[in-house]
Design an enzyme around this catalytic site. Structure first.
Site, mmCIF file in Angstrom:
data_model
loop_
_atom_site.group_PDB
_atom_site.id
_atom_site.type_symbol
_atom_site.label_atom_id
_atom_site.label_comp_id
_atom_site.label_asym_id
_atom_site.label_seq_id
_atom_site.Cartn_x
_atom_site.Cartn_y
_atom_site.Cartn_z
ATOM 1 N N ASN A 80 0.877 -1.175 0.000
ATOM 2 C CA ASN A 80 0.000 0.000 0.000
ATOM 3 C C ASN A 80 0.913 1.223 0.000
ATOM 4 O O ASN A 80 1.479 1.580 1.027
ATOM 5 C CB ASN A 80 -0.884 -0.039 1.254
ATOM 6 C CG ASN A 80 -1.830 1.138 1.325
ATOM 7 O OD1 ASN A 80 -1.768 2.056 0.500
ATOM 8 N ND2 ASN A 80 -2.704 1.129 2.318
ATOM 9 N N ARG A 122 -2.517 -2.067 -3.501
ATOM 10 C CA ARG A 122 -3.728 -1.272 -3.289
ATOM 11 C C ARG A 122 -3.672 -0.080 -4.235
ATOM 12 O O ARG A 122 -2.677 0.644 -4.283
ATOM 13 C CB ARG A 122 -3.771 -0.761 -1.859
ATOM 14 C CG ARG A 122 -4.936 0.158 -1.634
ATOM 15 C CD ARG A 122 -4.898 0.761 -0.264
ATOM 16 N NE ARG A 122 -6.059 1.612 -0.098
ATOM 17 C CZ ARG A 122 -6.034 2.764 0.552
ATOM 18 N NH1 ARG A 122 -4.926 3.205 1.084
ATOM 19 N NH2 ARG A 122 -7.122 3.479 0.664
ATOM 20 N N HIS A 131 -12.824 2.772 0.236
ATOM 21 C CA HIS A 131 -12.812 1.708 1.256
ATOM 22 C C HIS A 131 -13.512 0.449 0.736
ATOM 23 O O HIS A 131 -14.002 -0.366 1.521
ATOM 24 C CB HIS A 131 -13.548 2.122 2.555
ATOM 25 C CG HIS A 131 -12.893 3.205 3.344
ATOM 26 N ND1 HIS A 131 -13.612 4.202 3.949
ATOM 27 C CD2 HIS A 131 -11.590 3.447 3.643
ATOM 28 C CE1 HIS A 131 -12.787 5.009 4.595
ATOM 29 N NE2 HIS A 131 -11.544 4.578 4.413
ATOM 30 N N ARG A 168 -11.497 15.525 8.017
ATOM 31 C CA ARG A 168 -12.275 15.948 6.838
ATOM 32 C C ARG A 168 -13.672 16.390 7.257
ATOM 33 O O ARG A 168 -14.273 15.790 8.145
ATOM 34 C CB ARG A 168 -12.400 14.805 5.832
ATOM 35 C CG ARG A 168 -11.090 14.360 5.229
ATOM 36 C CD ARG A 168 -11.362 13.377 4.082
ATOM 37 N NE ARG A 168 -10.146 12.711 3.675
ATOM 38 C CZ ARG A 168 -9.971 11.378 3.709
ATOM 39 N NH1 ARG A 168 -10.943 10.585 4.105
ATOM 40 N NH2 ARG A 168 -8.828 10.860 3.319
ATOM 41 N N GLU A 226 -7.937 -5.328 5.333
ATOM 42 C CA GLU A 226 -7.793 -4.965 3.930
ATOM 43 C C GLU A 226 -6.623 -5.696 3.276
ATOM 44 O O GLU A 226 -6.684 -6.065 2.108
ATOM 45 C CB GLU A 226 -7.646 -3.443 3.796
ATOM 46 C CG GLU A 226 -8.983 -2.746 4.023
ATOM 47 C CD GLU A 226 -8.884 -1.246 4.226
ATOM 48 O OE1 GLU A 226 -8.462 -0.830 5.317
ATOM 49 O OE2 GLU A 226 -9.235 -0.497 3.303
#
Ligand code: ADP
Length: 399
Positions: A7, A91, A180, A241, A384
């Site tokens: 990743n 990823r 996601h 965010r 993940e």
């Protein structure tokens, strides 16, 4: 076969080597400050000591070289040679409309991913640099791209279109993509398995609540809506965010604070969310401690976060005309019992009730609702990296 999962971000790179048969993590770690002074690699073999080594990494290629060296290192390496790495799973954040599933990374695919750079300027270029560096170092090893957006490509057009002139969708592909996806897919499948039910008969709401957070509606195994949008900024209030807001606020803020567009976007991405609301921290553990000590803004930040999440869950129950399971995952979803309790308290009218004792769970698969709750509520830890390793194996074995 062992799968190396990578990743790659702009200045960091996380990795895991996973045995695809036992699904055991053989080694994992990360490289930090790539291209910046003071770069270091963290390496941890299964059951062994974590070791941190400062080492110059001017480029991602050097970082990946250090990862590969660590894996075969005679002292605490976990494989004898790189031949034991059968495939690499990368990823990739944005696959645009082109990729609804994982794919073998050929030159043609890499070009198509590059075309998505506009849509994910912070993430895709870094992902590509990692892939190319890996290809140079392991030219004969198959590489697979696993996209964050792919799982959500099943959304119907009524869910992914914005109320903008249609030509912008045609010209620029402005639409909701969602992120996601690897986690929403993994967790929804696991939820059905855990409950001993067929996912094709289920309506599942997955709440991936971490620093970045999104909720998705998974109907019969397919994502039909999700809170993040063309970029990860939409939807929930997150760590830093803002999530959804009136778009006119951007113009208003730019005038009042004398900001250019980069400055305004920095506010929305990095200085907002529970961090901006509390003025304290983006970490819910800090907010909880502050809230316990009576800090009003920490209390407010948590309340805004939970209220927004509950509203989306409610809207997804409407979107699917029902729900068979609500699932919490990721850093907060797996660990924060107060967040789970507060969010679920909005659904008392539907007969959803949490079992306070079961809800104390951290990072374990568990039903946290009472035996007579109308709908089961669960914690299912996401993984993940394992999901990427599985996808990679599937693609490589089909080859
Ligand atoms: P991301 O992958 O988006 O960076 P994570 O899924 O790792 O985020 O989640 C990070 C957040 O999860 C932290 O900011 C923190 O608020 C929360 N978190 C992690 N561990 C715990 C815990 N033990 N208790 C409460 N909250 C936690």
């Amino acid at each position: 076969m062992n799968v190396l999962v990578i990743n790659c971000g702009s200045s960091s790179l996380k990795y895991q080597l996973i045995d695809s048969v036992s699904e055991r993590v053989l080694a994992k770690g990360l490289c930090e400050r790539i291209g910046i002074e003071g770069s270091r690699i963290v390496y941890q073999p299964a059951g062994g000591e974590k070791r941190t080594t400062e080492s110059p990494m001017p480029t991602h290629k050097q970082a990946i070289q250090l990862v590969l060296d660590s894996l075969v290192n005679p002292e605490d390496g976990v494989i004898q040679s790189l031949d034991e790495v059968g495939a690499v799973g990368h990823r990739v954040v944005h696959g645009g409309e082109k990729y609804a599933s994982s794919v073998l990374l050929t030159d043609e695919v890499l070009e198509a991913v590059e075309e998505c750079n506009d849509l994910a300027p912070l993430h895709n270029p870094a992902n590509l640099i990692g892939i190319r560096a890996c290809q140079e170092l392991m030219p004969d090893t198959p590489m697979v791209g696993v996209f964050d957006t792919a799982f959500h490509q099943t959304m119907p057009q009524k869910a992914f279109m914005y109320g903008l002139p249609y030509e912008y969708y045609e010209k620029y592909k402005i639409r909701k993509y969602g992120f996601h996806g690897t986690s929403h897919s993994f967790v929804s499948k696991r939820t059905a398995q855990f409950l001993g039910r067929d996912i094709k008969d289920m309506k599942i709401i997955v709440c991936h609540l971490g620093n970045g957070a999104s909720i998705s509606a998974v109907d019969k195994g397919a994502s039909i809506d999700t809170t993040m949008g063309m970029t990860p900024l939409e939807g929930l209030v997150m760590g830093t965010r803002s999530g959804d807001l009136d778009p006119s606020i951007i113009e208003f803020l730019m005038h009042k604070e004398n900001l250019d567009i980069e400055g305004a976007m920095k506010v929305l991405n990095k200085e907002s969310g529970v961090y901006g609301l509390s003025g304290l921290s983006s970490d819910f553990r800090d907010l909880e401690t502050a809230a316990e000590n009576g800090n009003e803004r920490a209390i407010l930040a948590r309340a805004v976060f939970n209220y927004r999440a509950a509203k989306f869950i409610g809207s997804y129950i409407a979107a699917m005309n029902g729900v068979d399971a609500i699932v919490f995952t990721a850093g907060l979803g797996e660990n924060d019992s107060l967040v789970r309790k507060d969010i679920c308290s909005y659904f008392g009218y539907m007969g959803i009730a949490l079992d306070d004792e079961a809800n104390k769970v951290r990072g374990e698969e568990k039903v946290i609702s009472t035996a007579d709750s109308k709908i089961p509520v669960l914690v299912i830890p996401t993984n993940e990296e394992l999901a990427i390793a599985r996808e990679t194996m599937e693609i490589v074995s089909d080859k």
